[in-house]
Design a protein around this motif. Structure first.
Motif, PDB file in Angstrom:
ATOM      1  N   ASP A  20      -7.173  75.792  10.892  1.00  0.00           N
ATOM      2  CA  ASP A  20      -8.082  76.726  10.237  1.00  0.00           C
ATOM      3  C   ASP A  20      -7.966  76.503   8.739  1.00  0.00           C
ATOM      4  O   ASP A  20      -6.866  76.328   8.218  1.00  0.00           O
ATOM      5  N   SER A  21      -9.102  76.498   8.045  1.00  0.00           N
ATOM      6  CA  SER A  21      -9.038  76.327   6.596  1.00  0.00           C
ATOM      7  C   SER A  21      -9.664  77.531   5.912  1.00  0.00           C
ATOM      8  O   SER A  21     -10.562  78.176   6.455  1.00  0.00           O
ATOM      9  N   ILE A  38      -4.965  75.964   3.258  1.00  0.00           N
ATOM     10  CA  ILE A  38      -5.538  76.794   2.203  1.00  0.00           C
ATOM     11  C   ILE A  38      -5.987  75.885   1.067  1.00  0.00           C
ATOM     12  O   ILE A  38      -5.188  75.114   0.535  1.00  0.00           O
ATOM     13  N   TRP A  39      -7.271  75.959   0.750  1.00  0.00           N
ATOM     14  CA  TRP A  39      -7.775  75.277  -0.441  1.00  0.00           C
ATOM     15  C   TRP A  39      -7.440  76.217  -1.582  1.00  0.00           C
ATOM     16  O   TRP A  39      -7.955  77.331  -1.644  1.00  0.00           O
ATOM     17  N   ASN A  40      -6.550  75.820  -2.451  1.00  0.00           N
ATOM     18  CA  ASN A  40      -6.005  76.692  -3.495  1.00  0.00           C
ATOM     19  C   ASN A  40      -7.050  76.937  -4.582  1.00  0.00           C
ATOM     20  O   ASN A  40      -6.987  76.395  -5.670  1.00  0.00           O
ATOM     21  N   ASP A  41      -8.028  77.790  -4.256  1.00  0.00           N
ATOM     22  CA  ASP A  41      -9.152  78.061  -5.150  1.00  0.00           C
ATOM     23  C   ASP A  41      -8.970  79.334  -5.977  1.00  0.00           C
ATOM     24  O   ASP A  41      -9.900  79.815  -6.592  1.00  0.00           O
ATOM     25  N   TYR A  52      -3.678  72.888  -0.304  1.00  0.00           N
ATOM     26  CA  TYR A  52      -4.182  71.775  -1.098  1.00  0.00           C
ATOM     27  C   TYR A  52      -4.416  72.310  -2.505  1.00  0.00           C
ATOM     28  O   TYR A  52      -5.244  73.190  -2.725  1.00  0.00           O
ATOM     29  N   ARG A  53      -3.645  71.785  -3.456  1.00  0.00           N
ATOM     30  CA  ARG A  53      -3.710  72.239  -4.847  1.00  0.00           C
ATOM     31  C   ARG A  53      -4.953  71.679  -5.517  1.00  0.00           C
ATOM     32  O   ARG A  53      -5.126  70.470  -5.625  1.00  0.00           O
ATOM     33  N   TYR A  73       0.888  70.688  -0.006  1.00  0.00           N
ATOM     34  CA  TYR A  73       2.172  71.381   0.082  1.00  0.00           C
ATOM     35  C   TYR A  73       2.280  72.059   1.445  1.00  0.00           C
ATOM     36  O   TYR A  73       1.265  72.425   2.042  1.00  0.00           O
ATOM     37  N   GLN A  74       3.503  72.236   1.903  1.00  0.00           N
ATOM     38  CA  GLN A  74       3.754  73.004   3.112  1.00  0.00           C
ATOM     39  C   GLN A  74       4.613  74.200   2.738  1.00  0.00           C
ATOM     40  O   GLN A  74       5.557  74.069   1.957  1.00  0.00           O
TER      41      GLN A  74
END
Length: 119
Positions: free
Chosen positions: A25-26, A60-63, A84-85, A111-112
């Motif tokens: 899931d994203s 998680i798209w780090n938005d 994902y940074r 990152y995890q």
């Protein structure tokens, strides 16, 4: 109040049966092209399969959006969480956790979420 609502939602979600099929899931928005997203997801699926994991994972798209509810739910279900940074630094992790850079990916942006004090 929001923190309690997030915790209650996570607790209820943790009671649902776990998936036996590998899914990711994203959450959030990304600036990557479709091809870049596809390559990243293929790499992540491959990494999870190689680790012997066949369940639900989270990306998680780090938005800059607050993803506390999704993170708490995944933690309570003991499901892996990746970030994902998109900017210069990853968002702050929940207390007692840290974002471990996955140096295996060439972008050096994945990152995890790991628990502090466990290696």
């Amino acid at each position: 109040m929001k923190k309690y609502l997030n915790l209650a939602t996570a607790l209820l979600s943790s009671l649902k049966p776990k998936s036996q099929q590998l899914t990711i899931d994203s959450y959030g928005q990304t600036t990557l092209t479709y091809e870049q997203q596809q390559a990243l997801m293929e790499w992540l699926f491959s990494s999870l399969i190689n680790a012997g994991y066949f369940g639900k994972a989270h990306l998680i798209w780090n938005d800059g959006q607050d993803r506390e509810r999704e993170i708490l739910t995944a933690l309570m279900r003991n499901e892996p969480i990746f970030l994902y940074r998109l900017g210069e630094r990853p968002s702050l992790p929940p207390a007692g956790f840290y974002w471990r850079l996955m140096g295996e990916h060439p972008s050096l942006r994945i990152y995890q979420l790991e628990m502090e004090g466990q290696d």
